[in-house]
Scaffold this motif. Structure first.
Motif, PDB file in Angstrom:
ATOM      1  N   CYS D 149       0.828  -1.211   0.000  1.00 17.00           N
ATOM      2  CA  CYS D 149       0.000   0.000   0.000  1.00 17.00           C
ATOM      3  C   CYS D 149       0.863   1.261   0.000  1.00 17.00           C
ATOM      4  CB  CYS D 149      -0.968  -0.011   1.175  1.00 17.00           C
ATOM      5  SG  CYS D 149      -0.241  -0.441   2.764  1.00 17.00           S
ATOM      6  N   TYR D 150       1.802   1.348   0.936  1.00 16.23           N
ATOM      7  CA  TYR D 150       2.672   2.534   0.960  1.00 16.23           C
ATOM      8  C   TYR D 150       3.428   2.698  -0.369  1.00 16.23           C
ATOM      9  CZ  TYR D 150       2.115   2.987   6.093  1.00 16.23           C
ATOM     10  OH  TYR D 150       1.631   3.168   7.361  1.00 16.23           O
ATOM     11  N   THR D 153       1.515   4.533  -3.109  1.00 18.18           N
ATOM     12  CA  THR D 153       1.423   6.002  -3.016  1.00 18.18           C
ATOM     13  C   THR D 153       2.728   6.669  -3.425  1.00 18.18           C
ATOM     14  OG1 THR D 153       2.129   6.065  -0.682  1.00 18.18           O
ATOM     15  CG2 THR D 153      -0.238   5.943  -1.107  1.00 18.18           C
ATOM     16  N   SER D 180      -1.193   5.978   7.737  1.00 19.17           N
ATOM     17  CA  SER D 180      -2.155   4.966   7.319  1.00 19.17           C
ATOM     18  C   SER D 180      -3.253   4.786   8.342  1.00 19.17           C
ATOM     19  CB  SER D 180      -1.450   3.621   7.133  1.00 19.17           C
ATOM     20  OG  SER D 180      -2.395   2.602   6.830  1.00 19.17           O
ATOM     21  N   GLY D 184      -4.938  -1.206   7.624  1.00 17.91           N
ATOM     22  CA  GLY D 184      -3.724  -1.694   6.991  1.00 17.91           C
ATOM     23  C   GLY D 184      -3.024  -2.777   7.790  1.00 17.91           C
ATOM     24  N   ARG D 244      -9.918   3.341   7.100  1.00 24.08           N
ATOM     25  CA  ARG D 244      -9.301   3.275   5.781  1.00 24.08           C
ATOM     26  C   ARG D 244      -8.650   4.602   5.454  1.00 24.08           C
ATOM     27  NH1 ARG D 244     -12.442   0.139   1.597  1.00 24.08           N
ATOM     28  NH2 ARG D 244     -13.557  -1.460   2.758  1.00 24.08           N
ATOM     29  N   MET D 246      -4.907   6.416   3.405  1.00 25.57           N
ATOM     30  CA  MET D 246      -3.457   6.519   3.481  1.00 25.57           C
ATOM     31  C   MET D 246      -3.029   7.798   2.774  1.00 25.57           C
ATOM     32  SD  MET D 246      -0.718   3.743   2.152  1.00 25.57           S
ATOM     33  CE  MET D 246      -0.878   2.806   3.666  1.00 25.57           C
ATOM     34  N   THR D 288      -8.156  11.793   2.544  1.00 25.15           N
ATOM     35  CA  THR D 288      -8.333  10.348   2.369  1.00 25.15           C
ATOM     36  C   THR D 288      -9.795   9.989   2.116  1.00 25.15           C
ATOM     37  OG1 THR D 288      -8.554   9.980   4.751  1.00 25.15           O
ATOM     38  CG2 THR D 288      -6.351   9.795   3.821  1.00 25.15           C
ATOM     39  N   ASN D 317      -6.223   2.498   1.383  1.00 30.76           N
ATOM     40  CA  ASN D 317      -5.223   1.442   1.462  1.00 30.76           C
ATOM     41  C   ASN D 317      -5.772   0.067   1.080  1.00 30.76           C
ATOM     42  OD1 ASN D 317      -6.514   2.140   4.086  1.00 30.76           O
ATOM     43  ND2 ASN D 317      -5.633   0.180   4.722  1.00 30.76           N
ATOM     44  N   GLY D 321      -4.694   0.592  -2.812  1.00 27.92           N
ATOM     45  CA  GLY D 321      -3.535   0.062  -2.107  1.00 27.92           C
ATOM     46  C   GLY D 321      -3.549  -1.440  -1.914  1.00 27.92           C
TER      47      GLY D 321
END
Lengths: 349, 349, 349, 349
Positions: D149-150, D153, D180, D184, D244, D246, D288, D317, D321
């Motif tokens: 996920c990270y 981005t 986040s 996650g 949710r 991120m 977000t 995410n 993500g």
């Protein structure tokens, strides 16, 4: 026992001042003003205070305020500076929780706050109330500009790095990625602040420029004794869906000298005698809830990459970031124990 | 200054006891046990306590506990009853925050808690620690069964209605629609308790039956002196996405006599001398945040329809609903000021 | 493909209508009005819509609205009734999400909404848009009063109990303890709605009286065919710190006949063919998150005590409680599949 | 219509895959496995799915999975690599949402995930599923390592800066301050994840090192074609009290060339044809919630200081993500419309 006045008692810093001062052993709150709630009991507005006070709001009456030993301004920017001179003349001390006495640079003040300063002469004698860094000046001060919440986390987070024998950091490299709970925006009817716009949501704000930027720059200049080197540091605040709490993640490039120093030890030494600054053990991750309601700032240090320092600095924005530090400053000004009224333990969970 | 032990110091009631007792003027916490954290500093686990204590967890050692004047059990159900007898023999008083000494009816205890009671004789002498209603007995007690959180809101919410010259309510009509923050479920690794399962969500639970039902029934029988009339009252708890806080909305059918009485006045008289029970003015809506972190229960009354009473009763489930009331009981047992260590103001916002 | 207009597109029901209608296969949104945002792109205000529409807000222009096949009013009370007559004359149907066409009782309307009704004749022909209960009338309707959110949970939660061969419940015993997320209060700059006043907090509101009470009474009278027996039911709403979601816990005394019936089976039969009403298995506890974003209402039944029924009824207040039911009604009015545009699955977690 | 299997259907990515795939026009989910819930209906565990599926969990049966056209692994790291070879031999494609096929560097994989790779040969042919950047390879892929996920981005937030005629950024300067929501961390009974430990709280974690660091480094090397220059970038993740969402705040030092370029224009051009990457207008602050539940990533750019770029990059995410991007990749692999099943609009509020 001193007599205290609070101007602006309907906002979050006002009610937080009351929470602290009503249990302070050396203080009597005698005046509490509000433009809109004149005559109303404060515990009618804030039932959390029921049983702790019979105070009622009154209109701002300067003669009543002059009878106080100290007056806190928990008001919007621009109010304290209108009344400071008169209060000082009556030997009443002033602690402003807004920005009127934070910036010595008048140009910056006018640029960021959109108003002319009403009393530049008073400002010259005002002391910037970062308690730990300006303690001796605060003890003798008549007017305190209580620091902004973000700048408090940054200054205490970075202060040990400066005024060392060697240059430890590259000042222009500083990046402050800051995160605040929503109470920092105050108690105002604002669409952007309503629950359904903020809960379960995260965002940055003020990326293009925020009023605390010049305050941070001026403060770091004072701490380091270096002018001009902090102008281009980055400061990006974010809004966290929580009520209280603030964490600044600060990124700094170290010099070779800085890389060689034991920074954990340096910080621990620097703050060894401080009641309200806690350097956590290496590897810690300070949580905002660990300081919820407490006048405490916690710091942790990381060097995840060569010559890169990450400082984590947390506080309760309404306590060490506002009302608590204001009380701490009052304690210093009047010779009370520095932690009088500030010994409460954070509410966890 | 008395010596205090806490058995079970890693849960939320344990850490809340510490928050209160570490600032209590008449108390020294000397023992803090944990099955899993032996030797660890408590402020390593709960950084909110950093700077306030050097205590470390130890294994449960009965000889160490016997040296204490009082031992709090902040443990799961069934632990206190194993050790109570031995502690009492050593003249150590016991306050159990679990259910071991709440129910006098052993059958109900076994049915709802799934275990045999280990010391029915001790239970007979135990006092149910609803401080305001059993104050005189508590002062002389050696063992306290500290009330459940929900039952506290119900008993204080209804007590003024009973033992009046006339019958004011129809007991079988009582409906308790209760709502609790998530911390009431404790500090346990449980899938149902994780953030993403509870945030931005609301639900009822235990509708078919909850352990606090028999406790409420027994307590109302004791308060009213009437047996058998409360067996079929309804108690429906719900889970609110907040950390602390509990509100019970209680519906009662009034008799003609009850309808004729000024119930607002009745409640205000009944609780006139109580520090920790606040009957709010007519028309108020008590909010859980008004008691966040405070040992306070607030009540408001409504009669929205003829012969129908609605009682709103709020507290912080961890304070007046658990650790705070336990300290209040300790204060009574040892002749301290009833509010010693309990004067903190609720954290709002 | 029909042409749709939305009056009042800056509130939460307005943007929720857009979320649903922009993905509806049979609909084109052509007009979107706002008093304050004329000319602004809607996706500038609500970036969640970026990439889904090029619509801009316009001032309310009745001639533009007349070109639509149907106009939704997502406005404050009192707006739709000013324009309904003219739109109907142009053969444009009207769905009002406010209260203008909910109550047939003009006295009640004036009492609770503080205004005279502008078009009582139109009101007479208006159909109350509880889709499942008034389906056939809705199909032929020209004006729909879309139900309030609370009343939707109550009606669908109780409807199966009425119009049975025998009398199953005691109507005067009904107590509705209702809980709503904060978005139900709308998108308005209001101090009481800001994040820090609502997060980590719980309270009742409107205990002395709430606008949805007369709507519930009138609706239950229509469902049951019994006048006057519901006047004194209790309805107590509460505010939950979550964005979306609503749960009504409904308490009903059963008659002997009602106690003898298999109510689980009765409910399952009653809603067997309904797409948007889900009778959960016995023992279930419906959570609001199970319907987050979905046009769905879930019900669970309990009989925790003899002759006492507890109904749990949950929905997303903005979907089945507002915009989703409005689209469902539109689908019925225009002969579309009842679930067109409403097939989205709830967002969990 | 293809046949789909999901291995690991009780976690958040599993149920999110179901939410998307059950409404996908070209897909039938035929197999859903769980180690613990064999035989249980999935809508019993996740009532949000009631009415949308009759699927039951089954034990992992490789023969059943081989009948599928594609199998998603929504499992812990290390599961997919045990079964990939056999599935591929049966001509079944594999999309792994864990890390088994993300890192080509086996040493890094073993270091960060603590296990030997089970099928290095399959890994060699695996395609890293960042849909927008590897679209052509994905179309032909048999095995997809769906990105973390990270890293999603970061890559989409920085990709336009590389492979330009001139060098625009100083790669070693990159700092990623990422935040986040709690989902996650997955759906696991973990003390650190419970509600009362996370609500109204904010903290950093993994500051000393996080598994997504090597993934980001490898990905940026591939995007830029430059090896070794990203090793010392900083990546500091934080945990936000929301379900949710991120946001990565990315700081980059620009070269003189980079400072001279119109980066807003550069980004808009780069993503002009992308359905799921939205470059917001200058001055925007992506929230977000604007992507809650939607397969969308939004970017905003700031240059608050000379030669300093700040990129804000937000996504859900669990969607872009994780599960959403996995479906996007499946669409590419099977020649479906890239947005099939992914057209849902974000849930705001």
């Amino acid at each position: 026992m001193i007599s205290v006045g609070i101007v602006g008692g309907t906002g979050y810093t006002g009610v937080e001042l009351l929470r602290l001062l009503l249990r302070h052993p050396d203080v009597q709150v005698n005046v509490l003003t509000s433009r809109t709630e004149n005559g109303r009991r404060v515990d009618d507005m804030f039932p959390s205070l029921r049983g702790h006070t019979d105070l009622c709001y009154s209109d701002l009456n300067i003669d009543e305020l002059k009878k106080c030993d100290v007056v806190f301004f928990a008001t919007p920017h621009g109010v304290a500076m209108k009344h400071a001179e008169e209060l000082l003349a009556a030997n009443t001390k002033v602690v402003d929780l807004a920005a009127d006495f934070r910036l010595q640079d008048l140009e910056q003040f006018e640029k960021w706050y959109g108003m002319q300063h009403a009393c530049p002469d008073v400002l010259k004698d005002a002391v910037y109330g970062l308690s730990e860094l300006n303690r001796e000046k605060i003890k003798k001060a008549h007017v305190i500009g209580n620091p902004g919440c973000y700048p408090t986390t940054v200054q205490l987070g970075l202060a040990p790095l400066f005024n060392q024998a060697e240059t430890l950091v590259k000042p222009e490299s500083i990046i402050i990625d800051a995160k605040s709970g929503v109470s920092g925006a105050g108690r105002k009817a604002s669409l952007g602040m309503i629950y359904s716009e903020n809960a379960d949501n995260f965002k940055a704000y003020g990326v293009a420029g925020h009023r605390h930027h010049p305050e941070i720059v001026e403060a770091l200049e004072n701490i380091s004794g270096q002018k001009g080197v902090f102008d281009h540091i980055l400061f990006v605040p974010h809004l966290v869906p929580m009520i209280r709490g603030m964490l600044s993640t600060i990124y700094v490039d170290l010099t070779d000298a800085g890389d060689a120093v034991d920074l954990q030890d340096l910080y621990e030494q620097f703050y060894a005698d401080e009641l309200f600054v806690d350097v956590m053990p290496a590897g810690s991750s300070p949580e905002t809830r660990s300081v919820r309601g407490a006048n405490q700032l916690r710091i942790a240090l990381y060097k995840p990459q060569p010559k890169k320092l990450v400082v984590l600095s947390v506080q309760d924005n309404l306590v060490k970031g506002a009302a608590g530090q204001a009380v701490q400053n009052m304690n210093l000004m009047f010779g009370f124990a520095e932690d009088a009224g500030l010994q409460g333990i954070g509410l966890l969970p």
